[in-house]
Write a protein that holds these residues in place. Structure first.
Motif, PDB file in Angstrom:
ATOM      1  N   GLY A   1     -10.618  -3.416   3.777  1.00 41.47           N
ATOM      2  CA  GLY A   1     -10.507  -2.824   5.104  1.00 41.47           C
ATOM      3  C   GLY A   1      -9.257  -1.981   5.253  1.00 41.47           C
ATOM      4  N   ARG A   2      -8.131  -2.486   4.734  1.00 41.12           N
ATOM      5  CA  ARG A   2      -6.878  -1.731   4.825  1.00 41.12           C
ATOM      6  C   ARG A   2      -6.968  -0.432   4.021  1.00 41.12           C
ATOM      7  NH1 ARG A   2      -1.730  -3.839   6.113  1.00 41.12           N
ATOM      8  NH2 ARG A   2      -2.965  -5.443   7.162  1.00 41.12           N
ATOM      9  N   LEU A   3      -7.566  -0.498   2.828  1.00 35.43           N
ATOM     10  CA  LEU A   3      -7.734   0.701   2.014  1.00 35.43           C
ATOM     11  C   LEU A   3      -8.612   1.731   2.725  1.00 35.43           C
ATOM     12  CD1 LEU A   3      -8.242  -0.816  -1.562  1.00 35.43           C
ATOM     13  CD2 LEU A   3      -6.307   0.576  -0.806  1.00 35.43           C
ATOM     14  N   ALA A   4      -9.671   1.248   3.358  1.00 35.52           N
ATOM     15  CA  ALA A   4     -10.576   2.154   4.075  1.00 35.52           C
ATOM     16  C   ALA A   4      -9.845   2.859   5.212  1.00 35.52           C
ATOM     17  CB  ALA A   4     -11.779   1.379   4.608  1.00 35.52           C
ATOM     18  N   ARG A   5      -9.015   2.121   5.940  1.00 32.30           N
ATOM     19  CA  ARG A   5      -8.274   2.724   7.057  1.00 32.30           C
ATOM     20  C   ARG A   5      -7.266   3.749   6.561  1.00 32.30           C
ATOM     21  NH1 ARG A   5      -8.770  -2.565   8.998  1.00 32.30           N
ATOM     22  NH2 ARG A   5      -6.671  -3.179   8.331  1.00 32.30           N
ATOM     23  N   LEU A   6      -6.616   3.433   5.432  1.00 30.66           N
ATOM     24  CA  LEU A   6      -5.673   4.391   4.867  1.00 30.66           C
ATOM     25  C   LEU A   6      -6.384   5.648   4.409  1.00 30.66           C
ATOM     26  CD1 LEU A   6      -3.337   2.062   2.754  1.00 30.66           C
ATOM     27  CD2 LEU A   6      -2.802   3.203   4.911  1.00 30.66           C
ATOM     28  N   GLY A   7      -7.590   5.476   3.849  1.00 25.50           N
ATOM     29  CA  GLY A   7      -8.371   6.628   3.419  1.00 25.50           C
ATOM     30  C   GLY A   7      -8.779   7.512   4.572  1.00 25.50           C
ATOM     31  N   GLU A   8      -9.184   6.903   5.678  1.00 27.20           N
ATOM     32  CA  GLU A   8      -9.562   7.670   6.874  1.00 27.20           C
ATOM     33  C   GLU A   8      -8.352   8.395   7.451  1.00 27.20           C
ATOM     34  OE1 GLU A   8     -12.532   8.305   8.233  1.00 27.20           O
ATOM     35  OE2 GLU A   8     -13.296   7.338   6.410  1.00 27.20           O
ATOM     36  N   SER A   9      -7.206   7.711   7.458  1.00 25.89           N
ATOM     37  CA  SER A   9      -5.990   8.326   7.988  1.00 25.89           C
ATOM     38  C   SER A   9      -5.592   9.535   7.153  1.00 25.89           C
ATOM     39  CB  SER A   9      -4.851   7.297   7.996  1.00 25.89           C
ATOM     40  OG  SER A   9      -3.639   7.874   8.418  1.00 25.89           O
ATOM     41  N   ALA A  10      -5.745   9.419   5.819  1.00 27.12           N
ATOM     42  CA  ALA A  10      -5.388  10.535   4.929  1.00 27.12           C
ATOM     43  C   ALA A  10      -6.274  11.746   5.219  1.00 27.12           C
ATOM     44  CB  ALA A  10      -5.531  10.100   3.477  1.00 27.12           C
ATOM     45  N   LYS A  11      -7.552  11.508   5.503  1.00 26.10           N
ATOM     46  CA  LYS A  11      -8.467  12.616   5.805  1.00 26.10           C
ATOM     47  C   LYS A  11      -8.056  13.323   7.099  1.00 26.10           C
ATOM     48  CE  LYS A  11     -12.520  10.517   3.584  1.00 26.10           C
ATOM     49  NZ  LYS A  11     -13.854   9.933   3.825  1.00 26.10           N
ATOM     50  N   VAL A  12      -7.690  12.540   8.109  1.00 25.75           N
ATOM     51  CA  VAL A  12      -7.308  13.096   9.399  1.00 25.75           C
ATOM     52  C   VAL A  12      -6.047  13.958   9.285  1.00 25.75           C
ATOM     53  CG1 VAL A  12      -6.443  12.516  11.693  1.00 25.75           C
ATOM     54  CG2 VAL A  12      -8.404  11.279  10.736  1.00 25.75           C
TER      55      VAL A  12
ATOM     56  N   PHE B   1       0.848  -1.187   0.000  1.00 28.23           N
ATOM     57  CA  PHE B   1       0.000   0.000   0.000  1.00 28.23           C
ATOM     58  C   PHE B   1       0.885   1.238   0.000  1.00 28.23           C
ATOM     59  CE2 PHE B   1      -2.464  -3.408   1.881  1.00 28.23           C
ATOM     60  CZ  PHE B   1      -3.693  -3.290   1.252  1.00 28.23           C
ATOM     61  N   LEU B   2       0.691   2.097  -0.990  1.00 24.64           N
ATOM     62  CA  LEU B   2       1.472   3.320  -1.115  1.00 24.64           C
ATOM     63  C   LEU B   2       0.628   4.532  -0.738  1.00 24.64           C
ATOM     64  CD1 LEU B   2       3.473   1.501  -2.703  1.00 24.64           C
ATOM     65  CD2 LEU B   2       3.735   3.384  -4.328  1.00 24.64           C
ATOM     66  N   VAL B   3       1.242   5.457  -0.044  1.00 21.17           N
ATOM     67  CA  VAL B   3       0.654   6.765   0.239  1.00 21.17           C
ATOM     68  C   VAL B   3       1.774   7.788   0.120  1.00 21.17           C
ATOM     69  CG1 VAL B   3      -0.454   8.252   1.948  1.00 21.17           C
ATOM     70  CG2 VAL B   3      -1.144   5.853   1.761  1.00 21.17           C
ATOM     71  N   ASP B   4       1.540   8.820  -0.688  1.00 24.27           N
ATOM     72  CA  ASP B   4       2.523   9.899  -0.851  1.00 24.27           C
ATOM     73  C   ASP B   4       3.911   9.368  -1.204  1.00 24.27           C
ATOM     74  OD1 ASP B   4       0.550  11.772  -0.257  1.00 24.27           O
ATOM     75  OD2 ASP B   4       1.015  11.755   1.883  1.00 24.27           O
TER      76      ASP B   4
END
Length: 246
Positions: free
Chosen positions: A233-244, A213-216
């Motif tokens: 589930g992992r994608l959803a958590r990463l998406g929520e973390s990005a919003k925060v 999973f890549l972010v930035d």
């Protein structure tokens, strides 16, 4: 045993000064022989850039890439082309089929260009497994978009390359054909073929051995033996973390 694909502290930036954009921020990762890895992340996370740098289609700003035992640093375009032609296969969103060639000729083209004689029995099996056995004499203009994608997949798998890089290989396919293609890609790892696949689809990712999973531009998480639910589930958590973190 050296991994067929190795990235060491790879950075890739575009632009300069205030306009500089970092696509990869120091990626270090090995893709082992016979492994099937999915690469996932939000839009702009660096997935396609990682794929392009690993395949020698884009040059890192810093760091090093080793492909099938050869460092890509300093290689000219002719050397890169010959290396890819002999050892690497691609399935990209642009099908890149030759319009004047039939399905059979498109599928066997990489093998012919590398100076080898196609294994007719193997090619027939691959074409049959992607559901195109009745279309071998058709040209791309006579095929639907999904059928053209199947030709692109068959071309990559029939070449028996050491490494296959795939960017959304099932994006244009119906669900049943997509599953057949993913099963075939999964089978290719038995022959020690290494597959690196960028996808946004948790179902496609579930056929891989591991999901990165890549972010930035950074690998922020890994998931081995992935399931559809686990990936989603992992994608959803990463998406929520990005919003925060915005």
């Amino acid at each position: 045993m050296t991994a067929p694909v190795r990235l060491a502290n790879v950075r890739r930036t575009y632009g300069h000064g205030a306009a500089e954009v970092t696509a990869l921020a120091g990626i270090t990762v090995d893709f082992a022989a016979g492994s099937f890895t999915a690469v996932m992340g939000p839009s702009g996370s660096g997935k396609s850039t990682l794929l392009h740098c690993a395949a020698g289609l884009d040059e890192p700003t810093s760091g090093s890439v080793t492909l099938v035992g050869k460092s890509l640093t300093g290689l000219g375009e002719t050397e890169l082309t010959l290396l890819r032609r002999a050892r690497v296969a691609f399935v990209f969103q642009a099908f890149n089929l030759m319009p004047a060639l039939t399905v059979w000729e498109n599928v066997t083209l990489p093998t012919v260009l590398s100076g080898r004689r196609p294994d007719s029995q193997w090619v027939t099996r691959i074409i049959d497994q992607v559901g195109l056995s009745g279309r071998i004499r058709h040209r791309p203009s006579e095929l639907s978009g999904g059928q053209q994608q199947r030709v692109a997949v068959a071309r990559a798998l029939a070449s028996r390359a050491d490494v296959t890089f795939a960017d959304e290989p099932t994006g244009a396919l119906d669900s049943q054909t997509a599953i057949e293609v993913l099963r075939l890609m999964r089978e290719m790892t038995r022959y020690q073929q290494t597959i690196v696949m960028v996808t946004h689809d948790p179902v496609a990712a579930s056929y891989a051995d591991e999901v990165l999973f890549l972010v930035d531009g950074q690998i922020v998480s890994r998931l081995t033996a992935p399931t559809v639910e686990g990936v989603a589930g992992r994608l959803a958590r990463l998406g929520e973390s990005a919003k925060v973190n915005r």
